[in-house]
Design a protein around this motif. Structure first.
Motif, PDB file in Angstrom:
ATOM      1  N   PRO A   1      30.137  35.500  61.972  1.00 49.06           N
ATOM      2  CA  PRO A   1      30.581  36.753  61.356  1.00 49.06           C
ATOM      3  C   PRO A   1      29.423  37.503  60.707  1.00 49.06           C
ATOM      4  O   PRO A   1      28.514  36.901  60.137  1.00 49.06           O
ATOM      5  N   LEU A   2      29.482  38.841  60.807  1.00 48.57           N
ATOM      6  CA  LEU A   2      28.467  39.685  60.176  1.00 48.57           C
ATOM      7  C   LEU A   2      28.657  39.709  58.663  1.00 48.57           C
ATOM      8  O   LEU A   2      27.689  39.670  57.912  1.00 48.57           O
ATOM      9  N   LYS A   3      29.919  39.830  58.236  1.00 42.95           N
ATOM     10  CA  LYS A   3      30.205  39.824  56.796  1.00 42.95           C
ATOM     11  C   LYS A   3      31.624  39.360  56.567  1.00 42.95           C
ATOM     12  O   LYS A   3      32.490  39.474  57.426  1.00 42.95           O
ATOM     13  N   ILE A   4      31.829  38.820  55.385  1.00 40.88           N
ATOM     14  CA  ILE A   4      33.147  38.380  54.938  1.00 40.88           C
ATOM     15  C   ILE A   4      33.324  38.871  53.507  1.00 40.88           C
ATOM     16  O   ILE A   4      32.449  38.695  52.672  1.00 40.88           O
ATOM     17  N   ARG A   5      34.468  39.518  53.247  1.00 35.32           N
ATOM     18  CA  ARG A   5      34.784  40.017  51.906  1.00 35.32           C
ATOM     19  C   ARG A   5      36.051  39.317  51.424  1.00 35.32           C
ATOM     20  O   ARG A   5      37.031  39.259  52.145  1.00 35.32           O
ATOM     21  N   ILE A   6      36.019  38.813  50.185  1.00 33.33           N
ATOM     22  CA  ILE A   6      37.178  38.155  49.586  1.00 33.33           C
ATOM     23  C   ILE A   6      37.569  38.950  48.350  1.00 33.33           C
ATOM     24  O   ILE A   6      36.739  39.212  47.476  1.00 33.33           O
ATOM     25  N   SER A   7      38.860  39.334  48.271  1.00 30.61           N
ATOM     26  CA  SER A   7      39.373  40.126  47.152  1.00 30.61           C
ATOM     27  C   SER A   7      40.631  39.479  46.591  1.00 30.61           C
ATOM     28  O   SER A   7      41.331  38.747  47.295  1.00 30.61           O
ATOM     29  N   CYS A   8      40.909  39.779  45.333  1.00 29.46           N
ATOM     30  CA  CYS A   8      42.136  39.308  44.682  1.00 29.46           C
ATOM     31  C   CYS A   8      42.670  40.448  43.825  1.00 29.46           C
ATOM     32  O   CYS A   8      41.973  40.929  42.937  1.00 29.46           O
ATOM     33  N   GLY A   9      43.883  40.888  44.105  1.00 30.09           N
ATOM     34  CA  GLY A   9      44.480  41.973  43.328  1.00 30.09           C
ATOM     35  C   GLY A   9      43.697  43.261  43.420  1.00 30.09           C
ATOM     36  O   GLY A   9      43.632  44.011  42.455  1.00 30.09           O
ATOM     37  N   GLY A  10      43.075  43.538  44.563  1.00 33.40           N
ATOM     38  CA  GLY A  10      42.300  44.754  44.742  1.00 33.40           C
ATOM     39  C   GLY A  10      40.895  44.687  44.159  1.00 33.40           C
ATOM     40  O   GLY A  10      40.138  45.640  44.248  1.00 33.40           O
ATOM     41  N   ARG A  11      40.515  43.553  43.571  1.00 31.26           N
ATOM     42  CA  ARG A  11      39.198  43.399  42.953  1.00 31.26           C
ATOM     43  C   ARG A  11      38.334  42.526  43.862  1.00 31.26           C
ATOM     44  O   ARG A  11      38.722  41.423  44.237  1.00 31.26           O
ATOM     45  N   LEU A  12      37.180  43.030  44.230  1.00 33.53           N
ATOM     46  CA  LEU A  12      36.269  42.284  45.098  1.00 33.53           C
ATOM     47  C   LEU A  12      35.714  41.080  44.352  1.00 33.53           C
ATOM     48  O   LEU A  12      35.141  41.203  43.273  1.00 33.53           O
TER      49      LEU A  12
ATOM     50  N   ALA B   1      52.660  27.107  33.583  1.00 32.71           N
ATOM     51  CA  ALA B   1      53.181  28.042  34.582  1.00 32.71           C
ATOM     52  C   ALA B   1      52.692  27.657  35.970  1.00 32.71           C
ATOM     53  O   ALA B   1      51.664  27.008  36.130  1.00 32.71           O
ATOM     54  N   GLU B   2      53.440  28.074  36.953  1.00 31.45           N
ATOM     55  CA  GLU B   2      53.077  27.844  38.339  1.00 31.45           C
ATOM     56  C   GLU B   2      52.005  28.860  38.741  1.00 31.45           C
ATOM     57  O   GLU B   2      52.050  30.008  38.327  1.00 31.45           O
ATOM     58  N   LEU B   3      51.034  28.424  39.520  1.00 30.26           N
ATOM     59  CA  LEU B   3      49.963  29.314  39.955  1.00 30.26           C
ATOM     60  C   LEU B   3      50.202  29.717  41.404  1.00 30.26           C
ATOM     61  O   LEU B   3      50.401  28.865  42.263  1.00 30.26           O
ATOM     62  N   GLU B   4      50.211  31.014  41.645  1.00 21.66           N
ATOM     63  CA  GLU B   4      50.371  31.550  42.991  1.00 21.66           C
ATOM     64  C   GLU B   4      49.310  32.623  43.179  1.00 21.66           C
ATOM     65  O   GLU B   4      49.221  33.575  42.408  1.00 21.66           O
ATOM     66  N   LEU B   5      48.481  32.445  44.200  1.00 17.36           N
ATOM     67  CA  LEU B   5      47.395  33.374  44.468  1.00 17.36           C
ATOM     68  C   LEU B   5      47.514  33.978  45.850  1.00 17.36           C
ATOM     69  O   LEU B   5      47.855  33.280  46.808  1.00 17.36           O
ATOM     70  N   GLU B   6      47.217  35.261  45.954  1.00 17.01           N
ATOM     71  CA  GLU B   6      47.101  35.941  47.231  1.00 17.01           C
ATOM     72  C   GLU B   6      45.675  36.478  47.298  1.00 17.01           C
ATOM     73  O   GLU B   6      45.308  37.359  46.528  1.00 17.01           O
ATOM     74  N   LEU B   7      44.879  35.915  48.176  1.00 13.51           N
ATOM     75  CA  LEU B   7      43.514  36.370  48.358  1.00 13.51           C
ATOM     76  C   LEU B   7      43.434  37.131  49.669  1.00 13.51           C
ATOM     77  O   LEU B   7      43.898  36.655  50.705  1.00 13.51           O
ATOM     78  N   GLU B   8      42.853  38.303  49.604  1.00 16.08           N
ATOM     79  CA  GLU B   8      42.689  39.141  50.793  1.00 16.08           C
ATOM     80  C   GLU B   8      41.304  38.880  51.364  1.00 16.08           C
ATOM     81  O   GLU B   8      40.320  38.889  50.633  1.00 16.08           O
ATOM     82  N   LEU B   9      41.238  38.630  52.658  1.00 16.66           N
ATOM     83  CA  LEU B   9      39.970  38.331  53.296  1.00 16.66           C
ATOM     84  C   LEU B   9      39.764  39.274  54.477  1.00 16.66           C
ATOM     85  O   LEU B   9      40.658  39.472  55.290  1.00 16.66           O
ATOM     86  N   GLU B  10      38.588  39.868  54.524  1.00 17.40           N
ATOM     87  CA  GLU B  10      38.196  40.716  55.647  1.00 17.40           C
ATOM     88  C   GLU B  10      36.945  40.099  56.260  1.00 17.40           C
ATOM     89  O   GLU B  10      35.990  39.813  55.546  1.00 17.40           O
ATOM     90  N   ALA B  11      36.969  39.904  57.561  1.00 19.03           N
ATOM     91  CA  ALA B  11      35.817  39.343  58.264  1.00 19.03           C
ATOM     92  C   ALA B  11      35.529  40.204  59.484  1.00 19.03           C
ATOM     93  O   ALA B  11      36.443  40.744  60.104  1.00 19.03           O
ATOM     94  N   GLU B  12      34.247  40.314  59.808  1.00 20.53           N
ATOM     95  CA  GLU B  12      33.837  41.124  60.956  1.00 20.53           C
ATOM     96  C   GLU B  12      32.846  40.325  61.798  1.00 20.53           C
ATOM     97  O   GLU B  12      31.854  39.814  61.283  1.00 20.53           O
ATOM     98  N   TRP B  13      33.146  40.223  63.087  1.00 25.98           N
ATOM     99  CA  TRP B  13      32.262  39.551  64.030  1.00 25.98           C
ATOM    100  C   TRP B  13      31.528  40.609  64.847  1.00 25.98           C
ATOM    101  O   TRP B  13      32.030  41.724  65.011  1.00 25.98           O
ATOM    102  N   PRO B  14      30.340  40.302  65.372  1.00 22.52           N
ATOM    103  CA  PRO B  14      29.521  41.317  66.031  1.00 22.52           C
ATOM    104  C   PRO B  14      30.108  41.887  67.313  1.00 22.52           C
ATOM    105  O   PRO B  14      29.922  43.051  67.606  1.00 22.52           O
TER     106      PRO B  14
END
Length: 152
Positions: A60-71, A97-110
């Motif tokens: 992959p050229l780059k990978i971006r990981i975000s949580c709640g709209g925050r990079l 409390a119970e922990l629940e996470l949604e992580l947004e991941l964007e990846a780009e291959w050449p």
């Protein structure tokens, strides 16, 4: 038989009666919605660093990981390694409390390939078991935009 003028008057009264609730709903203050949007936009205050491991196929050229709209992290990974290890600044649950996470991941291959690409993300929070999620692209896709779900 009802005259056409009476039918027209009844139709006009029906349209007016149907419009009365619209005045109520459109004239209601929008403050609660704006306050909720502002609360969602505020940065996370209770966070902690969580060890993370990211494994990927291809180069992959780059990978971006975000949580709640925050990079959280933008990576330009070493293709030969096929993985990245580090820490991510993630929300910390309230005690008990119970922990629940949604992580947004964007990846780009050449370039598109005839096979699917995969990304696996593993999180190892303190005092909790490690959790992992894997997402795949369709064959021939060079972009991945996926949501990784974690629950403890």
């Amino acid at each position: 038989m009802i005259s056409p003028l009476a039918k027209l008057c009844c139709c006009i009264l029906g349209v007016i009666a149907a419009g009365v609730p619209l005045v109520y709903f459109t004239a209601a203050p929008a403050a609660p919605r704006e306050a909720a949007a502002e609360a969602d936009a505020q940065p996370l205050t209770r966070t902690s660093e969580v060890p993370a491991e990211l494994r990927f196929t291809g180069a992959p050229l780059k990978i971006r990981i975000s949580c709640g709209g925050r990079l959280l992290r933008e990576l330009r990974p070493d293709a030969a390694a096929g993985r990245w290890q580090g820490k991510l600044e993630l929300p910390r649950p309230e005690p008990g409390a119970e922990l629940e996470l949604e992580l947004e991941l964007e990846a780009e291959w050449p370039a598109p390939r005839d096979f699917a690409q995969a990304v696996m993300l593993e999180l190892s929070p303190a005092r909790l078991p490690a959790a992992r999620d894997t997402q795949w692209t369709e064959p021939g896709e060079e972009l991945m935009h996926a949501v990784f779900l974690f629950q403890w």
